[in-house]
Design a protein around this motif. Structure first.
Motif, PDB file in Angstrom:
ATOM      1  N   THR A 234       4.937   0.567  11.518  1.00 51.03           N
ATOM      2  CA  THR A 234       5.442   0.664  10.151  1.00 51.03           C
ATOM      3  C   THR A 234       6.873   1.190  10.205  1.00 51.03           C
ATOM      4  O   THR A 234       7.132   2.224  10.816  1.00 51.03           O
TER       5      THR A 234
ATOM      6  N   SER B 145       0.838  -1.196   0.000  1.00 50.89           N
ATOM      7  CA  SER B 145       0.000   0.000   0.000  1.00 50.89           C
ATOM      8  C   SER B 145       0.876   1.251   0.000  1.00 50.89           C
ATOM      9  O   SER B 145       2.013   1.230   0.446  1.00 50.89           O
ATOM     10  N   LYS B 146       0.277   2.332  -0.511  1.00 46.47           N
ATOM     11  CA  LYS B 146       0.979   3.618  -0.583  1.00 46.47           C
ATOM     12  C   LYS B 146       0.951   4.262   0.794  1.00 46.47           C
ATOM     13  O   LYS B 146      -0.048   4.209   1.499  1.00 46.47           O
ATOM     14  N   TRP B 147       2.049   4.883   1.150  1.00 45.91           N
ATOM     15  CA  TRP B 147       2.146   5.459   2.496  1.00 45.91           C
ATOM     16  C   TRP B 147       3.210   6.550   2.474  1.00 45.91           C
ATOM     17  O   TRP B 147       4.225   6.425   1.769  1.00 45.91           O
ATOM     18  N   THR B 148       2.973   7.623   3.200  1.00 44.48           N
ATOM     19  CA  THR B 148       3.979   8.680   3.278  1.00 44.48           C
ATOM     20  C   THR B 148       4.545   8.714   4.687  1.00 44.48           C
ATOM     21  O   THR B 148       3.799   8.819   5.658  1.00 44.48           O
ATOM     22  N   CYS B 149       5.846   8.598   4.786  1.00 41.27           N
ATOM     23  CA  CYS B 149       6.495   8.546   6.094  1.00 41.27           C
ATOM     24  C   CYS B 149       6.398   9.910   6.788  1.00 41.27           C
ATOM     25  O   CYS B 149       6.734  10.930   6.211  1.00 41.27           O
TER      26      CYS B 149
ATOM     27  N   CYS C 286       9.856   2.715   8.115  1.00 39.53           N
ATOM     28  CA  CYS C 286      10.016   3.404   6.828  1.00 39.53           C
ATOM     29  C   CYS C 286      10.987   2.633   5.916  1.00 39.53           C
ATOM     30  O   CYS C 286      12.108   2.335   6.319  1.00 39.53           O
TER      31      CYS C 286
END
Ligand SMILES: [Zn+2]
Length: 232
Positions: free
Chosen positions: A44, A3-7, A46
């Protein structure tokens, strides 16, 4: 599934997947007496090798006692990092970054105080970036309309007309107004948009332009050097 995720630490958009064992979910049953609940911890890490920081959140979900299906999310806490503030570069004035970071930190615990910091930050941005100083935030925002592009203006205008934020734009920025976390979040979103659209874009444009000037200068020097043997 990936899935797309922004740290939240390095602000880099990435793809996290369970193959990387970067998302760990734990489930616990808390109470059956007042309904059944599930606590889910998500960790999560990174994937960016220069970052590798941990983001941890805890969610309490009410579940159906018979079918075990999720009914609703009751609470959600971001445990790490404590603040959802995005990292902004240090060419943005420290005072603005401090107000913004603190507004993010207390958005849910004290939306009133968060909104007050956000409004002060908003005023600070308009004063610093555009050199507009009128006293009241509402007058400063009105002055902006002639100077900025219509899309940014629409964003500012839409936020200023939301509930209590809008009703109190005319008051002093230090006045504490009663807003909910969602309204406080809108102000934070607006600040993030303006810091990016104004400060970051101006800086990156300057970098590109000076790169272009240096490149042109180098080409000019190369040409003069190539000409020299023929001239002499
Ligand atoms: Zn990161």
């Amino acid at each position: 599934m990936a899935s797309k995720w922004t740290c939240p630490y390095c602000n880099r958009p990435c793809t996290v997947g369970k193959d990387d064992v970067r998302i760990i979910s734990g489930k616990n049953y808390i109470s059956e007496e007042y309904g059944k609940y599930k606590a889910s911890t998500q960790i999560t890490v990174c994937p960016n090798p220069e970052c590798r920081k941990r983001t941890i959140s805890l969610t309490i979900i009410k579940i159906d006692p018979h079918f075990e299906t999720e009914i609703e999310k009751v609470h959600h806490w971001n445990l790490l990092p404590e603040s959802a503030a995005k990292p902004f570069p240090d060419y943005i004035p420290q005072q603005l970054r401090n107000d913004y970071e603190e507004a993010c930190l207390i958005q849910n615990k004290s939306p009133k105080a968060s909104a007050t910091l956000s409004r002060r930050c908003l005023q600070g941005i308009i004063r610093d970036f555009w050199g507009i100083k009128k006293g009241r935030l509402v007058d400063e925002i009105n002055e902006l309309q002639e100077k900025i592009d219509p899309i940014t203006w629409d964003a500012i205008n839409s936020v200023r007309h939301v509930g209590n934020i809008g009703a109190h734009m005319e008051k002093d920025v230090n006045l504490i107004i009663d807003v909910d976390p969602e309204e406080a979040g809108l102000l934070i979103w607006l600040i993030e948009t303006l810091l990016t659209d104004w400060y970051v874009q101006r800086y990156e444009r300057q970098q590109r332009m000076s790169g272009l000037v240096q490149l042109a200068e180098r080409k000019k020097q190369e040409k003069t050097q190539q000409k020299k043997p023929a001239d002499s």
